[in-house]
Design a protein around this motif. Sequence first.
Motif, short mmCIF file in Angstrom:
data_model
loop_
_atom_site.label_atom_id
_atom_site.label_comp_id
_atom_site.label_asym_id
_atom_site.label_seq_id
_atom_site.Cartn_x
_atom_site.Cartn_y
_atom_site.Cartn_z
N THR A 95 -13.59 5.30 -0.42
CA THR A 95 -12.34 5.66 -1.12
C THR A 95 -11.12 4.75 -0.88
OG1 THR A 95 -13.13 7.97 -0.98
CG2 THR A 95 -10.95 7.68 -1.60
N TYR A 96 -11.15 4.49 0.44
CA TYR A 96 -10.13 3.37 0.77
C TYR A 96 -10.01 2.17 -0.26
CZ TYR A 96 -9.20 6.84 4.62
OH TYR A 96 -8.72 7.84 5.37
N THR A 97 -11.25 1.55 -0.21
CA THR A 97 -11.61 0.36 -0.79
C THR A 97 -11.25 0.29 -2.07
OG1 THR A 97 -13.30 -0.36 0.86
CG2 THR A 97 -13.22 -1.50 -1.13
N ARG A 98 -11.63 1.32 -2.80
CA ARG A 98 -11.44 1.34 -4.20
C ARG A 98 -9.70 1.27 -4.44
NH1 ARG A 98 -15.66 5.30 -4.32
NH2 ARG A 98 -17.78 4.21 -4.70
N SER A 99 -9.12 2.19 -3.67
CA SER A 99 -7.81 2.11 -3.88
C SER A 99 -6.82 1.00 -3.53
CB SER A 99 -7.00 3.19 -2.78
OG SER A 99 -5.72 3.47 -2.84
N ALA A 100 -7.57 0.25 -2.71
CA ALA A 100 -7.09 -1.21 -2.43
C ALA A 100 -7.21 -2.24 -3.31
CB ALA A 100 -7.39 -1.82 -0.97
N LEU A 101 -8.59 -2.13 -4.00
CA LEU A 101 -8.97 -2.89 -4.95
C LEU A 101 -8.18 -3.01 -6.30
CD1 LEU A 101 -12.95 -3.32 -4.34
CD2 LEU A 101 -11.16 -4.62 -3.33
N ALA A 102 -7.96 -1.45 -6.33
CA ALA A 102 -7.05 -1.42 -7.74
C ALA A 102 -5.74 -1.82 -7.73
CB ALA A 102 -7.23 0.25 -7.94
N ALA A 103 -5.08 -1.66 -6.37
CA ALA A 103 -3.71 -1.95 -6.12
C ALA A 103 -3.59 -3.54 -5.88
CB ALA A 103 -3.22 -1.49 -4.72
N GLY A 104 -5.00 -4.34 -5.51
CA GLY A 104 -5.00 -5.62 -5.65
C GLY A 104 -4.27 -6.25 -4.28
N GLN A 107 -3.65 -2.25 1.75
CA GLN A 107 -3.17 -0.65 1.69
C GLN A 107 -3.44 -0.18 2.99
OE1 GLN A 107 -2.56 1.39 -1.70
NE2 GLN A 107 -1.59 -0.79 -1.55
N VAL A 108 -2.66 0.72 3.48
CA VAL A 108 -2.69 1.56 4.78
C VAL A 108 -2.91 3.10 4.52
CG1 VAL A 108 -1.37 2.05 7.02
CG2 VAL A 108 -1.02 -0.08 5.82
N PHE A 109 -3.90 3.43 5.26
CA PHE A 109 -4.16 4.99 5.22
C PHE A 109 -4.15 5.64 6.42
CE2 PHE A 109 -6.40 2.32 2.14
CZ PHE A 109 -6.09 2.83 0.74
N ALA A 110 -3.38 6.41 6.44
CA ALA A 110 -3.08 7.55 7.63
C ALA A 110 -4.47 8.33 7.63
CB ALA A 110 -1.85 8.27 7.53
N GLU A 112 -6.75 11.13 10.79
CA GLU A 112 -6.99 11.63 12.36
C GLU A 112 -8.16 11.53 12.39
OE1 GLU A 112 -4.69 12.62 14.24
OE2 GLU A 112 -2.92 12.17 13.00
N PRO A 113 -8.59 11.20 13.77
CA PRO A 113 -7.71 10.49 14.81
C PRO A 113 -7.10 9.03 14.18
CG PRO A 113 -9.90 10.51 15.52
CD PRO A 113 -10.13 11.23 14.22
N TYR A 114 -8.33 8.23 13.15
CA TYR A 114 -8.10 6.94 13.34
C TYR A 114 -7.52 6.85 11.57
CZ TYR A 114 -10.43 6.70 17.51
OH TYR A 114 -10.84 6.85 18.57
N GLY A 115 -6.73 5.86 11.36
CA GLY A 115 -6.20 5.31 9.90
C GLY A 115 -6.71 4.15 9.81
N ALA A 116 -6.62 3.45 8.60
CA ALA A 116 -7.30 2.17 8.30
C ALA A 116 -6.37 1.36 7.46
CB ALA A 116 -8.58 2.78 7.23
N VAL A 117 -6.41 0.11 7.82
CA VAL A 117 -6.10 -1.07 7.05
C VAL A 117 -7.01 -1.51 6.44
CG1 VAL A 117 -4.64 -3.02 7.15
CG2 VAL A 117 -4.30 -1.24 8.94
N VAL A 118 -6.83 -1.62 4.62
CA VAL A 118 -7.91 -2.26 4.01
C VAL A 118 -7.45 -3.34 3.37
CG1 VAL A 118 -9.65 -1.84 2.21
CG2 VAL A 118 -8.94 -0.07 3.84
N VAL A 119 -8.01 -4.71 3.20
CA VAL A 119 -7.46 -5.63 2.48
C VAL A 119 -8.45 -6.34 1.47
CG1 VAL A 119 -6.37 -7.96 2.75
CG2 VAL A 119 -5.99 -6.15 4.55
N PRO A 120 -8.08 -6.63 0.22
CA PRO A 120 -9.16 -7.25 -0.68
C PRO A 120 -9.46 -8.61 -0.40
CG PRO A 120 -7.20 -6.13 -1.67
CD PRO A 120 -6.65 -6.18 -0.54
N LEU A 121 -10.72 -8.91 -0.51
CA LEU A 121 -11.38 -10.16 -0.32
C LEU A 121 -11.37 -10.91 -1.76
CD1 LEU A 121 -14.10 -9.54 2.31
CD2 LEU A 121 -11.70 -10.40 2.78
N THR A 122 -10.86 -12.13 -1.96
CA THR A 122 -10.79 -12.79 -3.14
C THR A 122 -11.48 -14.25 -2.87
OG1 THR A 122 -8.73 -13.80 -2.74
CG2 THR A 122 -8.82 -11.50 -3.71
N VAL A 123 -12.15 -14.52 -4.07
CA VAL A 123 -12.80 -15.80 -4.24
C VAL A 123 -12.27 -16.38 -5.66
CG1 VAL A 123 -14.75 -17.26 -4.74
CG2 VAL A 123 -14.58 -15.24 -2.82
#
Length: 374
Positions: A95-104, A107-110, A112-123
């Motif tokens: 879910t986080y990945t799809r949001s980050a990929l859509a934004a390009g 993205q930071v996702f809050a 509990e107890p752990y949030g996530a930082v998701v960054v697209p990979l590009t070629v």
Amino acid sequence: MLTTACVVLPCLAFVLGYTLARRRAVPERRDREAVFTTLHLAALAAPALRAGLNRDSARKAVRHLHALLGTYAVAITSTEAALAWDGPCSDEVLTYTRSALAAGRAQVFAGEPYGAVVVPLTVDGKVVGALAAFDDELSAGLVRTVGEVARWMSGQLELAELDTSRRRALEADMRALRAQISPHFVYNALTTIASFVRTDPGRARELLLDFADFARYALRRADDFTTLADELTCVDRYLLLERARFGDKLRFSLQVAPEVLPVPVPFLCLQPLVENAIKHGMRGRAGEVRIVARDAGPEAHITVEDDGAGMDPERARRVLDEDPGREGAGIGLANVDLRLRQIYGDGYGLRVETALGAGTKVRLRVPKAQLTSL
């Protein structure tokens, strides 16, 4: 490749800076240890990523990236699935990945107890997946660090794509080479064999077997490399067929050091040079083709020489600069020169020594060590 390096080095420099910043109070010796650890982990992850983005490469790289980032968990995804993770990974990673990929973008996702930082990979500007890092503290420094690691990963994946393109180009060259050999040589060989059918059936049978051996080798589905011994066997069959065609007008000699016979060489790297010597060197006149293969320490040095008409050195340079894929370019020097440079580097291209009326000598060098398949 230089462009990729310009991206990769600053990425690692930033990660180093982030690692050291978290250890400001630590003595200088530990700072050096942190530098070593960062570079070492990047070096461990790089070979897997150079294979491209898939489950196997992600699985091999993810634990090193987890240690590099030092977060609670790390995951690598494609655009459609989670490929690999290290540490307890949230079920929401896709879910986080799809949001980050859509934004390009990152993205930071809050959570509990752990949030996530998701960054697209590009070629090459195309999004191919994402890097996700899970931690209990989502600081600005962590966001930037995950972003830089993702940029470094993208650089490695781009190099993998370049390797794939290079391999495809070599395979295309080989297919083109085989296609050029068939019409260029088959007609003359079969015509020569046919001329012996009535006058000397035994000779015709021998030549037909030689032709079959040559065709089987030249048109087989081959790896990038063969041995020099096999390549010379192919050349020997070719010369026997040409000798039947030209008779005593064609002489040839072979001088080979036994030590270089097992050396791996690019498939079909000699026969086109011998064909070039006969076709352009003799030009209907009597002549000799000499092949010499010497042991030169870490390399094998090979020369193909004729005592024919020769050519202007400037014309020889233009021949090497020809596009091997150009219609009518044939199977001579340019094709072999390009493949040698692609495989070993620019320092291993052909060297042509020639002058009008002085014959032509073509030199090539190949390392004795087997390269990995391209």
